[in-house]
Scaffold this motif. Sequence first.
Motif, mmCIF file in Angstrom:
data_model
loop_
_atom_site.group_PDB
_atom_site.id
_atom_site.type_symbol
_atom_site.label_atom_id
_atom_site.label_comp_id
_atom_site.label_asym_id
_atom_site.label_seq_id
_atom_site.Cartn_x
_atom_site.Cartn_y
_atom_site.Cartn_z
ATOM 1 N N UNK A 155 -18.571 9.355 -29.384
ATOM 2 C CA UNK A 155 -19.192 8.107 -29.791
ATOM 3 C C UNK A 155 -18.894 7.689 -31.211
ATOM 4 N N UNK A 156 -18.124 8.502 -31.946
ATOM 5 C CA UNK A 156 -17.807 8.178 -33.333
ATOM 6 C C UNK A 156 -16.308 8.258 -33.568
ATOM 7 N N UNK A 157 -15.843 7.538 -34.585
ATOM 8 C CA UNK A 157 -14.463 7.661 -35.031
ATOM 9 C C UNK A 157 -14.382 8.816 -36.023
ATOM 10 N N UNK A 158 -13.392 9.670 -35.844
ATOM 11 C CA UNK A 158 -13.255 10.847 -36.698
ATOM 12 C C UNK A 158 -11.813 10.973 -37.165
ATOM 13 N N UNK A 159 -11.626 11.123 -38.471
ATOM 14 C CA UNK A 159 -10.297 11.247 -39.067
ATOM 15 C C UNK A 159 -10.237 12.522 -39.906
ATOM 16 N N UNK A 160 -9.316 13.409 -39.580
ATOM 17 C CA UNK A 160 -9.183 14.652 -40.334
ATOM 18 C C UNK A 160 -8.774 14.336 -41.771
ATOM 19 N N UNK A 161 -9.540 14.841 -42.712
ATOM 20 C CA UNK A 161 -9.253 14.590 -44.118
ATOM 21 C C UNK A 161 -8.725 15.835 -44.831
ATOM 22 N N UNK A 162 -9.364 16.964 -44.608
ATOM 23 C CA UNK A 162 -9.020 18.178 -45.345
ATOM 24 C C UNK A 162 -9.009 19.361 -44.394
ATOM 25 N N UNK A 286 -10.222 7.581 -50.348
ATOM 26 C CA UNK A 286 -10.200 8.969 -49.880
ATOM 27 C C UNK A 286 -8.813 9.340 -49.362
ATOM 28 N N UNK A 287 -8.211 8.441 -48.596
ATOM 29 C CA UNK A 287 -6.861 8.721 -48.067
ATOM 30 C C UNK A 287 -5.844 8.877 -49.189
ATOM 31 N N UNK A 288 -6.016 8.088 -50.250
ATOM 32 C CA UNK A 288 -5.085 8.212 -51.383
ATOM 33 C C UNK A 288 -5.257 9.540 -52.112
ATOM 34 N N UNK A 289 -6.427 10.165 -51.971
ATOM 35 C CA UNK A 289 -6.711 11.446 -52.620
ATOM 36 C C UNK A 289 -6.488 12.628 -51.673
ATOM 37 N N UNK A 290 -6.048 12.327 -50.433
ATOM 38 C CA UNK A 290 -5.906 13.376 -49.424
ATOM 39 C C UNK A 290 -4.865 14.410 -49.889
ATOM 40 N N UNK A 291 -5.205 15.703 -49.741
ATOM 41 C CA UNK A 291 -4.224 16.739 -50.079
ATOM 42 C C UNK A 291 -2.964 16.566 -49.231
ATOM 43 N N UNK A 292 -1.805 16.835 -49.839
ATOM 44 C CA UNK A 292 -0.534 16.579 -49.173
ATOM 45 C C UNK A 292 -0.317 17.429 -47.943
ATOM 46 N N UNK A 293 -0.952 18.599 -47.874
ATOM 47 C CA UNK A 293 -0.701 19.494 -46.743
ATOM 48 C C UNK A 293 -1.637 19.248 -45.571
ATOM 49 N N UNK A 294 -2.488 18.186 -45.645
ATOM 50 C CA UNK A 294 -3.371 17.858 -44.531
ATOM 51 C C UNK A 294 -2.651 16.913 -43.593
#
Length: 295
Positions: A155-162, A286-294
Amino acid sequence: MDWRALPSLNALRAFAVVAETRSFSAAGRELNVTHAAVSQQIRGLETFLGFQLVVREGRGVALTPEGDRLFDGLSSGFDIIRDTVDELLQEDVARPLNITMTPSFAISWLMPRINDFRLKHPEIELMLNPTAQVVELRPGGVDLAIRFGNGDWPGFDSELFLTTNFAVVGASCLIGDRKIEKPEDLLQFPWLSEYGTNELAIWMERQGVVPKGKLNITHLPGYMVLEGVRRGEGISATAKTFIEADVAAGSMQVLFEEGVNPGTGYHLVTRPGIKRPPLKAFLNWMRSMRPEDTD
């Protein structure tokens, strides 16, 4: 209200634009439709009402007396609708952006970086709620939850960040030269646990460890747990990414850790549908701060 007794809203809107511009062609340009489509809407409206609303006049059109009366009423009605929509949009933009996350994520990742967002978006008021509780995302309430897991929240949108996994850690000053070879060896140490969580106890249970006596556990607010671990006050379970710098410096040791499962880590969780501007700005940051290896 008997909605069937009212004409089509599209037809009323088309008539209002024709009455305002006195031209089918100009109305078509305003509505981004063809001249013929506007004409058809007007004819349908006149058929529904049973009287003529517009008449040809030179290269444009003029309103009949009935058309004048209808235009007066529609102008007032559409003005009220427009003002109400504007107020709602302004209130939605002005409402603080409400974000919930675990205290450990707040203290270890978000707070050291949040000033960058504030400098880039001083117009957005933030309401940060660090809590171990799973807070419900409701319209007009929490806009974004930063949650640890595999992303499976129906029921929710989920995006892996880290991407990260949990590890059992302790300060080198506490562990010393003692050999930690099996999970049972952890029972000799005091434990620090965040209020409302029991990751360490659950992990021990998964390893088949059954304590013979009562565990030496201190429950603390989330922002105090890692600081307590660093001071050697006890061991704890935490996201490995939060203590990598301590491990590299030699001040903290990873005693046990589980392999990273695909998709496991901190996710950006939102309600489905259109995101209001402050939320979109924060997600993009947040996406601009996302670690490169995620991934």
